[in-house]
Motif scaffolding. Structure first.
Motif, short mmCIF file in Angstrom:
data_model
loop_
_atom_site.label_atom_id
_atom_site.label_comp_id
_atom_site.label_asym_id
_atom_site.label_seq_id
_atom_site.Cartn_x
_atom_site.Cartn_y
_atom_site.Cartn_z
N PHE A 1 0.99 4.09 -2.85
CA PHE A 1 0.74 5.48 -2.48
C PHE A 1 1.79 6.40 -3.10
CE2 PHE A 1 1.72 8.96 0.53
CZ PHE A 1 0.52 9.63 0.52
N SER B 1 0.82 -1.21 0.00
CA SER B 1 0.00 0.00 0.00
C SER B 1 0.86 1.27 0.00
CB SER B 1 -0.93 0.00 1.22
OG SER B 1 -0.18 -0.06 2.42
N THR B 2 2.01 1.22 0.68
CA THR B 2 2.89 2.39 0.72
C THR B 2 3.54 2.63 -0.64
OG1 THR B 2 3.33 2.08 3.07
CG2 THR B 2 4.91 3.41 1.84
#
Length: 259
Positions: free
Chosen positions: A66, A62-63
């Protein structure tokens, strides 16, 4: 002009005005002989993602996503391994400034094809390129299977061979450490507080952007003879996407790059 002119020409807003002997007023458009328009620098984004459920990654997926989405939204070109390899080859020839961000801190083997200064990524840096890592230098990681991304071991000597920056094994292994931006770091755009992880000896780099509590370089730039701001930029981001402010990071990344 249909007649000779001895009048003194006047230049205004890119036009040259003069009067001929026959009384005719001429307006001529001025040009700069022998000049060409400078090519725009390119902003490149590479994101690999997890090749398998067992693949190693510095960040949660997810990072990485992002970071990728933020810079893609800011106009960076997303490239795969093949396109990135060809791009770096072309930049080595043209020597125009450009920047490549590795969103999830993974690099394709095709640009780290040799463990020496002959690696494609190093040649790109030598040709006015800029490379951005957000976690420990990814060439440290040795994969058991590049197809699945399974990690086998760590080799801290590889970054020195490719980038000319000696990385030591971390003296501390319990996470991130407080770091304070230097004057240069503040000038580049870092905020007043930073984090450090896998910091290195400040003497190994050109510009120290932040130092951790042990006096080590936690954020830094290694220049390879190009314009100020180009070279290898090492930053450290947190692992949780919601805690990352990418606006100052973008300012640091774009320092020294002409758009």
């Amino acid at each position: 002009m249909g007649s000779r002119s001895f009048s003194t020409p006047i230049v205004s807003d890119g036009m040259v005005y003069t009067c001929a002997d026959d009384g005719t007023l001429y307006a001529l458009e001025g040009t700069s002989a022998g000049t060409t328009k400078k090519s725009s620098s390119r902003k490149i984004l590479y994101f690999e993602g997890n090749k398998s459920d067992k693949a190693f990654s510095n960040f949660p997926l997810s990072t990485g996503l992002f970071i990728k989405d933020y810079f893609k939204g800011a106009g960076y070109e997303l490239m795969d391994a093949l396109t990135l390899t060809e791009f770096m080859k072309s930049q080595i020839e043209s020597k125009t400034t450009s920047v490549v961000i590795f969103a999830d801190n993974k690099i394709p083997q095709s640009i780290a094809n040799e463990r020496s200064e002959n690696a494609l990524i190093r040649k790109y840096l030598n040709a006015n390129g800029k490379v951005v890592f957000f976690a420990p230098n990814p060439t440290v990681y040795i994969y058991n299977d590049t197809a699945t991304g399974v990690l086998d071991s760590l080799d801290y000597e590889i970054p020195g061979k490719i980038f000319g920056v000696k990385h030591i094994e971390p003296q501390f292994s319990n996470g991130y450490y407080p770091a304070i931006p230097t004057k240069e770091g503040l000038r580049f755009g870092l905020k007043t507080f930073w984090t450090g992880f896998y910091a290195i000896n400040p003497d190994e780099v050109t510009t120290v952007l932040a130092k951790d509590e042990f006096g080590m370089a936690a954020a830094w730039l290694k220049n390879y003879g190009g314009p100020e701001g180009t070279g290898l930029l090492q930053l450290t981001l947190g692992r949780i996407a919601s805690q990352i402010d990418l606006a100052p990071i973008k300012a640091v990344i774009e320092q020294g790059i002409e758009w």
